[in-house]
Design an enzyme around this catalytic site. Sequence first.
Site, short mmCIF file in Angstrom:
data_model
loop_
_atom_site.label_atom_id
_atom_site.label_comp_id
_atom_site.label_asym_id
_atom_site.label_seq_id
_atom_site.Cartn_x
_atom_site.Cartn_y
_atom_site.Cartn_z
N HIS A 158 0.81 -1.22 0.00
CA HIS A 158 0.00 0.00 0.00
C HIS A 158 0.85 1.26 0.00
O HIS A 158 0.34 2.34 -0.34
CB HIS A 158 -0.94 -0.01 1.21
CG HIS A 158 -1.99 -1.06 1.14
ND1 HIS A 158 -3.28 -0.82 0.70
CD2 HIS A 158 -1.96 -2.39 1.45
CE1 HIS A 158 -3.99 -1.94 0.74
NE2 HIS A 158 -3.21 -2.90 1.19
N ASP A 215 3.43 9.43 -1.04
CA ASP A 215 2.29 8.63 -0.59
C ASP A 215 2.01 7.53 -1.59
O ASP A 215 2.12 7.75 -2.81
CB ASP A 215 1.05 9.52 -0.44
CG ASP A 215 0.18 9.11 0.73
OD1 ASP A 215 0.27 7.95 1.16
OD2 ASP A 215 -0.59 9.96 1.21
#
Length: 474
Positions: free
Chosen positions: A157, A365
Amino acid sequence: MSRLIVVSNRVSAPVDPAAGSAGGLAMALSAALRKYDGLWFGWSGETTEQFTGELKYEDRAGVTVALVDLEAQDVEEYYNGYANKTLWPLFHHRVDLTAYERSYGEGYERVNRRFAEVLAPLIQPDDIIWIHDYHLIPMARDLRRLGVKNRIGFFLHTPWPVRQLLVTLPHHRRLVESLFAYDLIGFQTQEWLDLFRDYVISEARGELAGYGGLEAFDRRVRVGVFPIGIDVQGFIDARNSPQGARTYDRMAASSAFRSMMVGVDRLDYSKGLEERMLGYEQFLHDNAEMRGDVFLVQVTPISRDDVDTYQDIRARLDALAGRINGEYADMDWQPIRYLNRSYRRDQLAGIYRAARVCLVTPLRDGMNLVAKEFVAAQNPEDPGVLILSRFAGAAEQMCEALLVNPFSREELSDAIKKALTMPLAERVRKWQALMQVVRDTDVSIWRDTYVDALKGVEIIGDGDAPFHGHADAA
């Protein structure tokens, strides 16, 4: 019919899906587990005096959950240590914050081995195993050592770091080699996948092997890009729910003829919160005529507060927000509302809908789903504007956002002004394009695409060797 076994550090299956507080990822995986009559396995979040491997089973909204307690030393070394003080900062390019301590690595290996030993007896021959995130990179290797021959997939992730930084990690080669015990490795973006390939080819003398394959360490694994999304309809329903509508009404009323901007981020140095506030301060400095007409609601739930780095950033943000408010606030206006608390999904949807601008400006991110949630919450006839860091994974898909360099306060200032003054026709055009991206990457599409790809991997090998998939599987 084969079961799906989901493995993650913490189990986030919702107790009550109707409550509206569960995230889209938890809802999507829970739906998959109900479809495949599956099991969600992970740490309970509790500690025990001595690790026994005893499982605690729960039924959460039709999902079977299996939880195991860890020793306090496990939590300190594996979770607070290697996961959050070593891998997390390294994967987000903060080598200055990365702690390389031998005990952390030993705890990480020990807990992954313990998880594998507890899970292995539960695995049936036809089960498909889907392991999530950086906490559990070596787990497939440990399952293989216990004789598990099932298809095992891994999804990261977070970003994958550039090779020049990854090699600062002691035993980096061993960590990467353990990934080759998987059949399928999934990444959020093409950039993260390319960085992984670069390491494998440059450091491990690996090779590309057919469509979507990599060969190294005498093994072959399939790799791919599977961009995660949100539960689009679920979020729209949350926006339109009574709680969502009430929250919207409250926020719209509190705006009182002012333009509200919003940021929603877990407290973390990767989110660019200090840089965001400094960019907003630059906007206030550069645009005196717009002071009093705009304010920022920054929602920042506290996380990992027992890690020193997070205590430090919390103190700096408190001071920065106070300084900006002290410098620019008036008797009837405060430029920043800084909130250290969590909100339910339906409440967030109402907040997003009331906002004229959303600031999603991480320094790095993996994806960042706030960007997609904001878009889904908008009024199609009068949508707000998304300002998005070019270093968020979402920027690879959401090109119609105002893409910015979050390290430049001048660029952030200019983007805020452009967003606040953007004509309605341009806002609508941008929103329509962004909403199409959001729908095309719905979390259920992500889930089904990944599971189907893992089911399609051909298992090869012999009884003693780790099993792995053909790289050219469709």
